[in-house]
Design a protein around this motif. Structure first.
Motif, PDB file in Angstrom:
ATOM      1  N   ALA B 169      -1.239   6.401  -6.326  1.00 42.35           N
ATOM      2  CA  ALA B 169      -0.833   7.237  -5.196  1.00 42.35           C
ATOM      3  C   ALA B 169      -0.649   6.407  -3.924  1.00 42.35           C
ATOM      4  O   ALA B 169      -0.561   6.968  -2.835  1.00 42.35           O
ATOM      5  CB  ALA B 169      -1.876   8.325  -4.968  1.00 42.35           C
ATOM      6  N   LEU B 170      -0.603   5.088  -4.074  1.00 42.77           N
ATOM      7  CA  LEU B 170      -0.560   4.223  -2.887  1.00 42.77           C
ATOM      8  C   LEU B 170       0.830   3.657  -2.643  1.00 42.77           C
ATOM      9  O   LEU B 170       1.600   3.431  -3.575  1.00 42.77           O
ATOM     10  CB  LEU B 170      -1.537   3.059  -3.060  1.00 42.77           C
ATOM     11  CG  LEU B 170      -3.014   3.401  -3.135  1.00 42.77           C
ATOM     12  CD1 LEU B 170      -3.820   2.156  -3.410  1.00 42.77           C
ATOM     13  CD2 LEU B 170      -3.474   4.069  -1.852  1.00 42.77           C
ATOM     14  N   ASP B 171       1.108   3.397  -1.366  1.00 42.44           N
ATOM     15  CA  ASP B 171       2.329   2.669  -1.032  1.00 42.44           C
ATOM     16  C   ASP B 171       2.189   1.246  -1.563  1.00 42.44           C
ATOM     17  O   ASP B 171       1.093   0.699  -1.603  1.00 42.44           O
ATOM     18  CB  ASP B 171       2.507   2.624   0.492  1.00 42.44           C
ATOM     19  CG  ASP B 171       2.877   3.990   1.035  1.00 42.44           C
ATOM     20  OD1 ASP B 171       3.364   4.814   0.241  1.00 42.44           O
ATOM     21  OD2 ASP B 171       2.653   4.231   2.229  1.00 42.44           O
ATOM     22  N   PRO B 172       3.313   0.646  -1.934  1.00 40.65           N
ATOM     23  CA  PRO B 172       3.244  -0.681  -2.560  1.00 40.65           C
ATOM     24  C   PRO B 172       2.434  -1.702  -1.770  1.00 40.65           C
ATOM     25  O   PRO B 172       1.658  -2.462  -2.354  1.00 40.65           O
ATOM     26  CB  PRO B 172       4.711  -1.097  -2.634  1.00 40.65           C
ATOM     27  CG  PRO B 172       5.464   0.178  -2.679  1.00 40.65           C
ATOM     28  CD  PRO B 172       4.670   1.165  -1.877  1.00 40.65           C
ATOM     29  N   GLU B 173       2.565  -1.711  -0.452  1.00 41.38           N
ATOM     30  CA  GLU B 173       1.881  -2.771   0.304  1.00 41.38           C
ATOM     31  C   GLU B 173       0.377  -2.557   0.411  1.00 41.38           C
ATOM     32  O   GLU B 173      -0.344  -3.400   0.913  1.00 41.38           O
ATOM     33  CB  GLU B 173       2.503  -2.956   1.696  1.00 41.38           C
ATOM     34  CG  GLU B 173       2.205  -1.870   2.684  1.00 41.38           C
ATOM     35  CD  GLU B 173       3.278  -0.804   2.692  1.00 41.38           C
ATOM     36  OE1 GLU B 173       3.515  -0.216   3.753  1.00 41.38           O
ATOM     37  OE2 GLU B 173       3.899  -0.550   1.632  1.00 41.38           O
TER      38      GLU B 173
END
Lengths: 285, 245
Positions: B169-173
């Motif tokens: 559920a996280l943004d790539p960075e």
């Protein structure tokens, strides 16, 4: 009691490091006209009552003096009932989400049946029917105190109101609990908390903030509906008003003053609810 | 050889007519890092959730740290020993990061408030966000929230950590900051079962990679063998779909 411990729990935490939370808590901790202009309405209604009493002591001052014990009864019936309603609502709400079919069934039946009968009918029913039942029970068990039982109007009224409003409150509590994402309960359980610990510390404090507005609504409705108890021999504000009117034949002044007294109580209650709401706001996902 | 800390024997689970787990056997030894991969709907999350009984299973046995999960009476005691990290973080939204870490310590582990806070601050330090102790979850980025969630699980001093797609559920960075914390834990010898799509993490940190499909374990191997020469046709097909370079 339960609701107040919830409140205490969150408030206490909030006070401790209020400064660090400035971002998350909408500033609104003060009860002041500057922060909540609706207090002006309270001031205005109170001023009207004051003016009437001062400018025309007859009959307005007389009405207030005559009905002051009625005001107290109205407040006692409302606050005592509400306290019990919150407890019944909490139990009913938990019952309505229970996986135990028996508990769920009982809670649902209670809600469905009680919601379908007018409060006035319930009040009259409790007042006239419950003593007869208790007396019959006393005869059957041969217990003298039960045979001589007479209904205490105030207690019977509080009981009837609690049963009726408890059903509505159950549904409010249920909707609040269901508004909290399932993952909150799962996270709490996965840390080893029991179902009730998770409810008490994780789910209910979040549900409480969601259901505060409808809970406040219930309180204000209750304050007004408490006037129904006047039909079962409770000397509340409405009943005292009626007594005054029949003695002095001045319906306009009497009901104007009674209406203003109810109004000032309900709008103060509304302000208090709004204050608690602002205090307990936090940013959600 | 010591007994495996997690023993899963022939576990079956169905959702209505769908068989989510069709007889899974798996042993995890103490200090081992196991990464479970597989297509969605293969039962990996269900299996993970059975290990701390967030999901009930119909058949089979799971023994964690010598205690059988089928015996319901001590489930809360077992769960204390099993930390769980969720895909959607599930931080307690009404509490600060610090309070998220202390709540269960105080009411389940019965620690004093001071002790619990000491543990909590040390863990927030460890996951790299000591300055966020008084922030509410909504004020944190996804990566920060997940790191708090990991710290919250660690605060109970669990013997095992379960991760359910912790970076999905996280943004790539933000993925790396969470994986770094997990890699540190793995290096420290924590027993970990991780459901993840992060093949890089599996390659670098796992002792064993498990491939699941349609409710069964299809293949298990060391990361090297798993990625270099998978034995099963189904595994090869899966790897060819996810490794695209």
């Amino acid at each position: 009691m339960l609701a107040s411990t919830l409140l205490d729990f969150t408030m206490e935490e909030q006070k401790k490091n209020a400064r660090s939370r400035e971002l998350s808590f909408v500033v609104g901790g003060e009860v002041s006209i500057r922060q909540d202009p609706w207090w002006w309405l309270v001031v205005a209604v109170a001023a009207i009552i004051g003016l009437l009493v001062i400018l025309w002591p007859v009959p307005f001052r007389e009405i207030v003096v005559f009905a002051r014990d009625g005001i107290l009864v109205t407040m006692v019936v409302t606050v005592a009932s509400y306290f019990l309603i919150v407890i019944v609502g909490l139990l009913g709400g938990l019952g309505r989400i229970s996986k135990n079919k028996l508990v769920f069934g009982i809670a649902s039946l209670y809600v469905e049946v009680v919601r379908g009968i007018p409060l006035l009918v319930q009040l009259i029913g409790w007042y006239f029917a419950s003593p007869v039942i208790i007396q019959k029970l006393g005869l059957w068990l041969n217990l003298q105190p039960l045979i001589e039982y007479r209904a205490n109007p105030i207690i019977t009224a509080i009981m009837a109101i609690t049963v009726c409003y408890g059903a509505y409150m159950s549904e409010i509590v249920r909707s609040g609990i269901q508004s909290v994402p399932k993952g909150q309960m799962e996270a709490a359980r996965s840390l080893g908390m029991s179902y009730f610990q998770a409810m008490r510390h994780v789910v209910l404090p979040q549900a409480f903030r969601v259901i505060l507005p409808p809970m406040g609504n219930e309180f204000i409705s209750l304050l007004k509906d408490s006037s129904l108890v006047s039909v079962v021999a409770v000397a509340d504000l409405t009943r005292r008003g009626r007594e005054f009117m029949s003695a002095h034949f001045n319906p306009i002044e009497t009901w104007l003053m009674v209406a203003l007294l109810y109004l000032v109580m309900t709008i103060v209650a509304a302000r208090v609810v709004s204050y608690i709401e602002k205090r307990s706001k936090y940013e959600r996902y | 050889m010591p007994e495996p800390i997690i023993q899963i024997e022939d576990v079956r689970k169905r959702f209505g007519r769908v068989e989510a787990l069709r007889g899974v056997n798996l042993d995890v030894s103490e200090g081992e890092v196991v990464v479970i991969v597989g297509p969605s709907g293969s039962g990996k999350t269900t299996l993970l959730r059975c290990i701390n009984r967030l999901e009930e299973y119909e058949e089979g046995t799971i023994i964690v740290d010598g205690m059988a999960l089928d015996n319901t009476s001590n489930i809360n005691a077992i769960r204390c020993e099993i930390g769980m990290v969720f895909q959607s973080f599930n931080l307690f939204a009404h509490l600060t990061a610090l309070q998220n870490l202390t709540l269960a310590q105080c009411i389940v582990r019965k620690r004093s408030r001071e002790d619990a806070e000491k543990v909590a601050r040390a863990l927030l330090e460890k996951v790299g966000i000591p300055e966020k102790a008084n922030a509410h979850p909504a004020q944190l980025s996804g990566g920060q929230q997940q790191r708090v969630a990991i710290a919250r699980a660690l605060a109970m001093n669990p013997k095992i950590m379960l991760f359910d797609e912790p970076t999905s559920a996280l943004d790539p960075e933000m993925i790396k900051e969470v994986l770094d914390v997990m890699a540190t834990l793995a290096k420290e010898g924590m027993t970990m079962v991780v459901v993840s799509h992060e093949m890089g993490f599996a390659r670098a940190a796992a002792d064993r990679v498990i491939f699941m499909d349609e409710g069964l374990i299809v293949e298990q191997a060391t990361p090297h063998d798993f990625f270099q020469n998978p034995r099963e046709e189904r595994t090869r097909l899966f790897l060819s779909k996810i490794i695209h370079l």
